[in-house]
Motif scaffolding. Structure first.
Motif, PDB file in Angstrom:
ATOM      1  N   LEU A  69       1.105  -0.916   0.102  1.00  0.00           N
ATOM      2  CA  LEU A  69       0.008   0.489   0.307  1.00  0.00           C
ATOM      3  C   LEU A  69       1.031   0.991  -0.257  1.00  0.00           C
ATOM      4  CD1 LEU A  69      -2.870   0.963   0.313  1.00  0.00           C
ATOM      5  CD2 LEU A  69      -2.725   1.635   3.308  1.00  0.00           C
ATOM      6  N   LEU A  70       1.788   0.992   0.856  1.00  0.00           N
ATOM      7  CA  LEU A  70       2.538   2.720   0.933  1.00  0.00           C
ATOM      8  C   LEU A  70       3.769   2.696  -0.140  1.00  0.00           C
ATOM      9  CD1 LEU A  70       3.610   1.709   4.531  1.00  0.00           C
ATOM     10  CD2 LEU A  70       2.679   3.590   3.733  1.00  0.00           C
ATOM     11  N   TYR A  71       3.972   1.377  -0.847  1.00  0.00           N
ATOM     12  CA  TYR A  71       4.767   1.939  -2.431  1.00  0.00           C
ATOM     13  C   TYR A  71       3.493   2.208  -3.340  1.00  0.00           C
ATOM     14  CZ  TYR A  71       6.470   0.423  -7.115  1.00  0.00           C
ATOM     15  OH  TYR A  71       7.048   0.578  -7.810  1.00  0.00           O
ATOM     16  N   VAL A 105      12.774   7.311  -9.311  1.00  0.00           N
ATOM     17  CA  VAL A 105      13.658   6.858  -8.298  1.00  0.00           C
ATOM     18  C   VAL A 105      14.175   6.906  -7.812  1.00  0.00           C
ATOM     19  CG1 VAL A 105      15.595   4.796  -9.135  1.00  0.00           C
ATOM     20  CG2 VAL A 105      13.958   4.985 -10.907  1.00  0.00           C
ATOM     21  N   GLU A 106      14.962   8.374  -7.629  1.00  0.00           N
ATOM     22  CA  GLU A 106      15.324   9.069  -6.441  1.00  0.00           C
ATOM     23  C   GLU A 106      14.575   8.899  -4.954  1.00  0.00           C
ATOM     24  OE1 GLU A 106      17.251  13.089  -7.421  1.00  0.00           O
ATOM     25  OE2 GLU A 106      18.704  11.576  -8.920  1.00  0.00           O
ATOM     26  N   LEU A 107      13.938   9.907  -5.576  1.00  0.00           N
ATOM     27  CA  LEU A 107      12.624   9.783  -4.638  1.00  0.00           C
ATOM     28  C   LEU A 107      12.220   8.509  -4.135  1.00  0.00           C
ATOM     29  CD1 LEU A 107      10.872  12.259  -6.106  1.00  0.00           C
ATOM     30  CD2 LEU A 107      11.835  12.895  -3.675  1.00  0.00           C
ATOM     31  N   LEU A 108      11.728   7.384  -4.610  1.00  0.00           N
ATOM     32  CA  LEU A 108      10.946   6.235  -3.446  1.00  0.00           C
ATOM     33  C   LEU A 108      12.973   5.769  -3.615  1.00  0.00           C
ATOM     34  CD1 LEU A 108       9.547   4.867  -6.481  1.00  0.00           C
ATOM     35  CD2 LEU A 108       8.549   5.448  -4.090  1.00  0.00           C
ATOM     36  N   THR A 109      13.682   5.669  -3.369  1.00  0.00           N
ATOM     37  CA  THR A 109      15.204   5.042  -3.072  1.00  0.00           C
ATOM     38  C   THR A 109      15.630   5.727  -1.501  1.00  0.00           C
ATOM     39  OG1 THR A 109      16.420   4.430  -5.724  1.00  0.00           O
ATOM     40  CG2 THR A 109      16.991   4.883  -3.534  1.00  0.00           C
ATOM     41  N   TRP A 115      11.914  -0.238  -2.898  1.00  0.00           N
ATOM     42  CA  TRP A 115      10.905   0.628  -4.015  1.00  0.00           C
ATOM     43  C   TRP A 115      11.811   0.859  -5.075  1.00  0.00           C
ATOM     44  CZ3 TRP A 115       7.781   3.728   0.031  1.00  0.00           C
ATOM     45  CH2 TRP A 115       6.801   3.127   0.892  1.00  0.00           C
ATOM     46  N   GLY A 116      12.715   2.212  -4.552  1.00  0.00           N
ATOM     47  CA  GLY A 116      13.483   2.591  -6.247  1.00  0.00           C
ATOM     48  C   GLY A 116      13.482   1.711  -7.170  1.00  0.00           C
ATOM     49  N   GLU A 117      14.675   0.204  -6.891  1.00  0.00           N
ATOM     50  CA  GLU A 117      14.390  -1.200  -7.368  1.00  0.00           C
ATOM     51  C   GLU A 117      13.461  -0.832  -8.456  1.00  0.00           C
ATOM     52  OE1 GLU A 117      16.608  -2.798 -10.198  1.00  0.00           O
ATOM     53  OE2 GLU A 117      17.544  -1.278  -8.789  1.00  0.00           O
ATOM     54  N   ARG A 118      12.188  -1.199  -8.060  1.00  0.00           N
ATOM     55  CA  ARG A 118      10.865  -1.632  -8.085  1.00  0.00           C
ATOM     56  C   ARG A 118      10.720  -0.718  -9.771  1.00  0.00           C
ATOM     57  NH1 ARG A 118       5.797  -3.444  -4.501  1.00  0.00           N
ATOM     58  NH2 ARG A 118       4.966  -3.665  -6.391  1.00  0.00           N
TER      59      ARG A 118
END
Length: 175
Positions: A69-71, A105-109, A115-118
């Protein structure tokens, strides 16, 4: 044990602070504004991220996994923030997705390396079918200009593509 709406909101607020996400980019909790802003619901079936606009449900994502959910919440938030960033830093003859994808990707990482890799893998899948195209805007503008100067639509497009070739997708290359 399932998290409550209040616990999820606290978690979301803490994560949002880490990436500087404004309140209006986050979902609401337990209610909808009916403006296509996502909201979170919790019931015995799981966690739900729901989008409702003018009384019509447009999207519902359901999971029993809080991390999932958070992702999902933060892929949306990162997209909004990255889109704003890209608009401010737009470059001519530069596919805007290059900047947008990198920032997403930077924000999620910052929130989770997983999450960033996904998200990076999701972008790679998109680019297999729709590769970066630095000259899409230039090609479209030239095609429009040629049509306005009495070339047929087809001829204008062929001439624009001759000057600014279309990218070749990895699928078309046989990869």
């Amino acid at each position: 044990m399932k998290s409550t709406l209040s616990e999820i909101k606290t978690n979301v607020d803490q994560l949002a602070e880490r990436i500087g996400a404004p309140h209006d980019t986050l979902p609401t909790f337990g209610y909808s504004e009916h403006t296509a802003r996502p909201h979170v619901e919790v019931d015995p079936r799981g966690y739900h991220l729901v989008v409702i606009e003018q009384g019509e449900e447009l999207e519902r994502f359901t999971t029993s996994d809080l991390d999932e959910l958070l992702y999902k919440i933060f892929t949306n938030v990162a997209f909004v923030l990255s889109s704003k960033y890209e608009r401010v830093h737009r470059m001519e003859n530069h596919d805007p997705r290059k900047t947008l994808f990198k920032m997403q990707v930077e924000l999620l990482t910052r929130l989770s390396s997983k999450w960033g890799e996904r998200e990076s893998q999701a972008h790679k899948q998109i680019l297999k079918q729709h590769p970066f195209d630095d000259y899409a805007s230039a090609r479209a503008a030239l095609s429009k200009d040629l049509r306005e100067h009495s070339h047929s639509t087809e001829a204008a497009w062929i001439m624009a593509c001759a000057k600014y070739p279309l990218p070749i997708s990895k699928r078309a290359q046989g990869s």
